[in-house]
Design an enzyme around this catalytic site. Structure first.
Site, PDB file in Angstrom:
ATOM      1  N   ARG A 197       0.834  -1.204   0.000  1.00  0.00           N
ATOM      2  CA  ARG A 197       0.000   0.000   0.000  1.00  0.00           C
ATOM      3  C   ARG A 197       0.864   1.248   0.000  1.00  0.00           C
ATOM      4  O   ARG A 197       0.553   2.228  -0.693  1.00  0.00           O
ATOM      5  CB  ARG A 197      -0.945  -0.008   1.207  1.00  0.00           C
ATOM      6  CG  ARG A 197      -2.042  -1.059   1.106  1.00  0.00           C
ATOM      7  CD  ARG A 197      -2.859  -1.134   2.387  1.00  0.00           C
ATOM      8  NE  ARG A 197      -3.606   0.100   2.640  1.00  0.00           N
ATOM      9  CZ  ARG A 197      -4.237   0.370   3.773  1.00  0.00           C
ATOM     10  NH1 ARG A 197      -4.192  -0.509   4.774  1.00  0.00           N
ATOM     11  NH2 ARG A 197      -4.892   1.500   3.915  1.00  0.00           N
ATOM     12  N   CYS A 255      -1.489   6.005   8.979  1.00  0.00           N
ATOM     13  CA  CYS A 255      -1.831   4.646   8.538  1.00  0.00           C
ATOM     14  C   CYS A 255      -3.017   4.767   7.599  1.00  0.00           C
ATOM     15  O   CYS A 255      -3.094   5.715   6.817  1.00  0.00           O
ATOM     16  CB  CYS A 255      -2.122   3.744   9.733  1.00  0.00           C
ATOM     17  SG  CYS A 255      -3.507   4.284  10.757  1.00  0.00           S
TER      18      CYS A 255
END
Length: 319
Positions: A197, A255
């Site tokens: 990611r 995050c």
């Protein structure tokens, strides 16, 4: 872009605290199942289950645990992105509803191990409550030790508490502060997402978000701070942060939605760092189509000299 940080002080009259003996003294921000088993049922020791997602409302819980619902009232329902810190008044009301007094000691855990419990730990500390620790290994470690479990109730139904939020400035930051930090050599921005990611090679689980990372942000997947479901020892955590953060004097954590960023905050705290902040919007905000800069690849990338005041239209190319 958001400049949201910890909201203002709570209003309203506190409830009368319950009398009784003092709560047990915490050995630190992390406790193991042996410590908790010894103190389970002690006066003024409150257990909070901060499980999220598929683990929310699991069939079993630690005896006496109360639901700290990060997918519900312990996140701001009016915010455009998930898991946003509520205002101080709303936080006070929700935590009083869990029966928490200012004089209590809290252990937070989750059913995934060390995952969302760190978010509850960071939120309580940001709201001025310092007597809180995370159960290392969470529900899996407790179950693995053969310790008692109880059925999960629908909700806490005990008396309201006296907790009052007293927000501490600087523990949560918004996108404007993060953008400034990316070009500040004294600050290191750490991204807790997986390497795929971060690099932009794996899809984002939330639709509509750009792939990649903030230019200059360093990848430290939250899973790298755990081993066998437990937080790694302090010396290993120090080594991990020395490698990823170098000599950064202040650490910002991001995050997907502000949850596992708090695992990095917990790990950094255990490693001895104290000048820490969590980017609450995290990639749920930064990854939206906007002028906030995004780069792809395995390396941090270069920070742009300037960012336009107005972002590109929906669907435009990643800047």
């Amino acid at each position: 872009m958001s400049t949201r940080s910890v909201p203002g002080p709570a209003l309203g009259d506190p409830q009368e605290p319950r009398s009784g003996p003092p709560a047990p003294r915490l050995p630190g921000p992390l406790v193991d199942v042996g410590w908790l088993a010894q103190w389970l049922g002690a006066p003024r020791l409150v257990l909070l289950d901060a499980s999220v997602g598929a683990h929310r409302g699991a069939a079993e819980r630690l005896p006496g645990a109360r639901p700290f619902d990060l997918d519900g009232e312990l996140s701001d329902p009016s915010a455009p992105v998930p898991h946003t810190l509520p205002g101080a008044d709303a936080f006070t009301a929700a935590v009083r509803g869990l029966g928490l007094d200012d004089e209590d000691t809290v252990i937070v855990y989750d059913a995934a191990g060390v995952y969302s419990a760190a978010r509850a730990w960071w939120m309580l500390r940001a709201m001025g409550f310092g007597r809180v620790a995370v159960l290392d290994g969470g529900l899996p470690a407790w179950r693995g030790a053969g310790l008692p479990l109880a059925p999960q109730p629908a909700a806490y139904e005990g008396p309201r508490g006296s907790f009052t939020a007293r927000p501490r400035a600087g523990m949560f930051v918004g996108s404007a502060e993060v953008l400034d930090a990316l070009s500040d050599p004294a600050v290191v921005v750490l991204d807790a997402r997986t390497r795929g990611r971060y690099a932009g090679t794996a899809p984002e689980p939330r639709p509509g978000l750009r792939g990649g990372h903030m230019p200059g942000a360093v990848n430290l997947p939250f899973g790298d701070l755990r081993r066998d479901g437990l937080m790694r020892p302090a010396n290993e955590l120090r080594a991990a942060f020395s490698t990823s953060a170098g000599h950064g004097q202040r650490l910002y954590f991001s995050c997907g939605s502000g949850v596992t960023a708090c695992v990095l905050a917990l790990g950094a705290y255990l490693a001895g760092h104290r000048d820490l902040a969590v980017y609450d919007g995290s990639w749920s905000e930064w990854g939206l189509p906007s002028a906030l800069p995004v780069v792809t690849g395995d390396e941090p990338g270069e920070v742009p000299d300037a960012v336009p005041a107005d972002g590109p239209a929906e669907g435009s190319a990643t800047p």
